[in-house]
Design an enzyme around this catalytic site. Sequence first.
Site, PDB file in Angstrom:
ATOM      1  N   ARG A 153       0.812  -1.231   0.000  1.00  0.00           N
ATOM      2  CA  ARG A 153       0.000   0.000   0.000  1.00  0.00           C
ATOM      3  C   ARG A 153       0.846   1.282   0.000  1.00  0.00           C
ATOM      4  O   ARG A 153       0.386   2.334   0.402  1.00  0.00           O
ATOM      5  CB  ARG A 153      -0.978   0.010   1.183  1.00  0.00           C
ATOM      6  CG  ARG A 153      -2.010  -1.102   1.122  1.00  0.00           C
ATOM      7  CD  ARG A 153      -3.092  -0.896   2.165  1.00  0.00           C
ATOM      8  NE  ARG A 153      -4.113  -1.927   2.045  1.00  0.00           N
ATOM      9  CZ  ARG A 153      -4.109  -3.060   2.744  1.00  0.00           C
ATOM     10  NH1 ARG A 153      -3.131  -3.299   3.609  1.00  0.00           N
ATOM     11  NH2 ARG A 153      -5.078  -3.944   2.590  1.00  0.00           N
ATOM     12  N   HIS A 163      -1.790  15.911 -25.494  1.00  0.00           N
ATOM     13  CA  HIS A 163      -1.887  14.539 -25.017  1.00  0.00           C
ATOM     14  C   HIS A 163      -3.220  13.866 -25.359  1.00  0.00           C
ATOM     15  O   HIS A 163      -3.287  12.641 -25.396  1.00  0.00           O
ATOM     16  CB  HIS A 163      -1.645  14.488 -23.508  1.00  0.00           C
ATOM     17  CG  HIS A 163      -0.205  14.645 -23.138  1.00  0.00           C
ATOM     18  ND1 HIS A 163       0.521  15.760 -23.482  1.00  0.00           N
ATOM     19  CD2 HIS A 163       0.658  13.830 -22.458  1.00  0.00           C
ATOM     20  CE1 HIS A 163       1.764  15.630 -23.023  1.00  0.00           C
ATOM     21  NE2 HIS A 163       1.866  14.471 -22.410  1.00  0.00           N
ATOM     22  N   HIS A 192       6.571   8.456 -27.478  1.00  0.00           N
ATOM     23  CA  HIS A 192       5.640   9.350 -26.792  1.00  0.00           C
ATOM     24  C   HIS A 192       5.772  10.787 -27.286  1.00  0.00           C
ATOM     25  O   HIS A 192       4.774  11.433 -27.629  1.00  0.00           O
ATOM     26  CB  HIS A 192       5.881   9.293 -25.285  1.00  0.00           C
ATOM     27  CG  HIS A 192       5.023  10.237 -24.504  1.00  0.00           C
ATOM     28  ND1 HIS A 192       3.662  10.068 -24.359  1.00  0.00           N
ATOM     29  CD2 HIS A 192       5.329  11.386 -23.849  1.00  0.00           C
ATOM     30  CE1 HIS A 192       3.165  11.053 -23.624  1.00  0.00           C
ATOM     31  NE2 HIS A 192       4.155  11.870 -23.301  1.00  0.00           N
ATOM     32  N   LYS A 212       7.183  22.479 -14.575  1.00  0.00           N
ATOM     33  CA  LYS A 212       6.370  21.375 -14.076  1.00  0.00           C
ATOM     34  C   LYS A 212       6.254  21.427 -12.560  1.00  0.00           C
ATOM     35  O   LYS A 212       5.180  21.197 -12.003  1.00  0.00           O
ATOM     36  CB  LYS A 212       6.951  20.033 -14.507  1.00  0.00           C
ATOM     37  CG  LYS A 212       6.129  18.866 -13.983  1.00  0.00           C
ATOM     38  CD  LYS A 212       5.793  17.865 -15.026  1.00  0.00           C
ATOM     39  CE  LYS A 212       4.754  16.873 -14.531  1.00  0.00           C
ATOM     40  NZ  LYS A 212       4.844  15.593 -15.256  1.00  0.00           N
ATOM     41  N   ARG A 238      -3.207  21.705 -13.238  1.00  0.00           N
ATOM     42  CA  ARG A 238      -2.255  20.709 -13.724  1.00  0.00           C
ATOM     43  C   ARG A 238      -2.655  20.131 -15.077  1.00  0.00           C
ATOM     44  O   ARG A 238      -1.802  19.643 -15.826  1.00  0.00           O
ATOM     45  CB  ARG A 238      -2.086  19.590 -12.694  1.00  0.00           C
ATOM     46  CG  ARG A 238      -1.034  18.578 -13.109  1.00  0.00           C
ATOM     47  CD  ARG A 238      -0.644  17.626 -11.985  1.00  0.00           C
ATOM     48  NE  ARG A 238       0.304  16.636 -12.470  1.00  0.00           N
ATOM     49  CZ  ARG A 238       0.995  15.814 -11.700  1.00  0.00           C
ATOM     50  NH1 ARG A 238       0.847  15.857 -10.385  1.00  0.00           N
ATOM     51  NH2 ARG A 238       1.838  14.937 -12.229  1.00  0.00           N
ATOM     52  N   ASN A 246      -1.257  18.639 -20.128  1.00  0.00           N
ATOM     53  CA  ASN A 246      -1.727  17.678 -21.122  1.00  0.00           C
ATOM     54  C   ASN A 246      -1.826  18.264 -22.525  1.00  0.00           C
ATOM     55  O   ASN A 246      -2.450  17.657 -23.403  1.00  0.00           O
ATOM     56  CB  ASN A 246      -3.097  17.129 -20.715  1.00  0.00           C
ATOM     57  CG  ASN A 246      -3.022  16.237 -19.493  1.00  0.00           C
ATOM     58  OD1 ASN A 246      -2.158  15.370 -19.413  1.00  0.00           O
ATOM     59  ND2 ASN A 246      -3.896  16.459 -18.526  1.00  0.00           N
ATOM     60  N   LYS A 252       2.808  11.216 -10.957  1.00  0.00           N
ATOM     61  CA  LYS A 252       1.880  10.400 -11.725  1.00  0.00           C
ATOM     62  C   LYS A 252       2.585   9.100 -12.108  1.00  0.00           C
ATOM     63  O   LYS A 252       3.602   9.120 -12.799  1.00  0.00           O
ATOM     64  CB  LYS A 252       1.435  11.119 -13.005  1.00  0.00           C
ATOM     65  CG  LYS A 252       0.313  12.107 -12.822  1.00  0.00           C
ATOM     66  CD  LYS A 252      -0.140  12.596 -14.198  1.00  0.00           C
ATOM     67  CE  LYS A 252      -1.327  13.521 -14.113  1.00  0.00           C
ATOM     68  NZ  LYS A 252      -1.770  13.940 -15.472  1.00  0.00           N
ATOM     69  N   GLU A 290       8.615  17.251 -25.201  1.00  0.00           N
ATOM     70  CA  GLU A 290       8.043  17.594 -23.897  1.00  0.00           C
ATOM     71  C   GLU A 290       8.679  18.858 -23.327  1.00  0.00           C
ATOM     72  O   GLU A 290       8.029  19.642 -22.652  1.00  0.00           O
ATOM     73  CB  GLU A 290       8.207  16.429 -22.921  1.00  0.00           C
ATOM     74  CG  GLU A 290       7.266  15.261 -23.173  1.00  0.00           C
ATOM     75  CD  GLU A 290       5.846  15.494 -22.662  1.00  0.00           C
ATOM     76  OE1 GLU A 290       5.533  16.630 -22.250  1.00  0.00           O
ATOM     77  OE2 GLU A 290       5.053  14.544 -22.684  1.00  0.00           O
ATOM     78  N   GLU A 315      -4.289  17.228 -10.215  1.00  0.00           N
ATOM     79  CA  GLU A 315      -4.932  17.601 -11.471  1.00  0.00           C
ATOM     80  C   GLU A 315      -6.424  17.903 -11.306  1.00  0.00           C
ATOM     81  O   GLU A 315      -7.281  17.419 -12.047  1.00  0.00           O
ATOM     82  CB  GLU A 315      -4.725  16.511 -12.537  1.00  0.00           C
ATOM     83  CG  GLU A 315      -4.911  17.036 -13.956  1.00  0.00           C
ATOM     84  CD  GLU A 315      -4.461  16.052 -15.019  1.00  0.00           C
ATOM     85  OE1 GLU A 315      -5.274  15.729 -15.888  1.00  0.00           O
ATOM     86  OE2 GLU A 315      -3.290  15.631 -14.977  1.00  0.00           O
ATOM     87  N   HIS A 363      -2.044  10.613 -26.867  1.00  0.00           N
ATOM     88  CA  HIS A 363      -2.254   9.326 -26.198  1.00  0.00           C
ATOM     89  C   HIS A 363      -3.095   8.388 -27.055  1.00  0.00           C
ATOM     90  O   HIS A 363      -2.864   7.169 -27.081  1.00  0.00           O
ATOM     91  CB  HIS A 363      -2.924   9.541 -24.843  1.00  0.00           C
ATOM     92  CG  HIS A 363      -1.972   9.914 -23.754  1.00  0.00           C
ATOM     93  ND1 HIS A 363      -2.375  10.169 -22.459  1.00  0.00           N
ATOM     94  CD2 HIS A 363      -0.618  10.066 -23.755  1.00  0.00           C
ATOM     95  CE1 HIS A 363      -1.324  10.462 -21.714  1.00  0.00           C
ATOM     96  NE2 HIS A 363      -0.251  10.421 -22.483  1.00  0.00           N
TER      97      HIS A 363
END
Length: 375
Positions: free
Chosen positions: A131, A257, A274, A236, A250, A254, A152, A194, A246, A261
């Site tokens: 956990r 993206h 990517h 960032k 935030r 993206n 993330k 990026e 987010e 994606h």
Amino acid sequence: MKINDQIGAAQLTVELGDRSYPIWIGSGLIARIGRAFQLQNIPTGSPILVITDDKVGPKYLHHVVAALSDAGYQVSTHQVPSGEKSKSLRVFEDCITAALEAGCDRKSTVVALGGGVVGDLAGFVAAAYMRGVRFVQVPTTILAHDSSVGGKVAVNHPLAKNIIGAFHQPEMVLYDTSTLQSLPDRDVRSGLAEMIKHGLIWDQAFVAWCEEHAEQLLDKDEEALTYGLLQGCAIKAAVVSQDERENDLRAILNLGHTIGHALEAVAGYGELLHGEAIAIGMIGSARLAEQMGIAAEVAGYTERLMSSFGLPTAIPAQYDTEQIIAAMMHDKKFKEGRTLFVLPTAIGRVEIRRDVPIDRVRDIIEQLKGARTCQ
């Protein structure tokens, strides 16, 4: 930005209260990783698991193990295949098995040694194991300057990228810029996409600097790369410090993206890198912004900028438009029947929109499939 004399590196900080952590950027830092662990009070009594891939491991793993061992840490390692396909539940399970076999406990630390794939995978292992245990990012690619910061962590599903994951912040990011010299040119270009993105959402002057220094960045000039990485990480860090999970701001990270994606999913996680998919996505977002009257003269500039860095500017013609649209609907940014788009209002400024008509998106995808690519 400040210099940390104990590590011999430039230092930025992600400000998250008692969970704040440093980003250290400089040359030769892997040799000082043991000292970095000590500064972050990572205990020596529990095993360390270093997760890497079969391209990075042969170059740097023995240096990391030696430096940590010299500092009194018990180190185990696990190597995964390189590439986006390792961000899977099967490989994730293999990593959990490695942690169990290493005797990792609740005070253990997982180290991600590699690019964005390894960082996302190892971070998710750390988030899930017992956990949640500590983890440290040791990025070895330019692209990972984005993914290593912000917490993330995720693996992919065949239908959607990063759909299985968590928010789990690292203890630190140790960015040894000397590792970037071994990167293939294609990976360099992908990572720079990026870096440029951070300027396009936040800082027009940084975009201009990237454009002016394109040749040095592509040639892996260490001074230019260090400055660019510091600026990208600083942007960032500023965004994450204001909106960790987010909920609002935030989401601007993206940019490109939503389409990007979807392209990666349709391509099967491997045909497009990517950064290449995000470059196409940023052009698509700029075209959408112009069509919707949100911005003027951003699409042509964005396309020329991507082209100047050798990045693709068109969607491969064989990609099915409806499959791309369907992949967007599976994206985690899709909710309440609408998908999120980050659209530029000018170079260095963006806004978050959920009112983009799907027919406009379809038109943009068709336009991008008909465009000439620079590759």
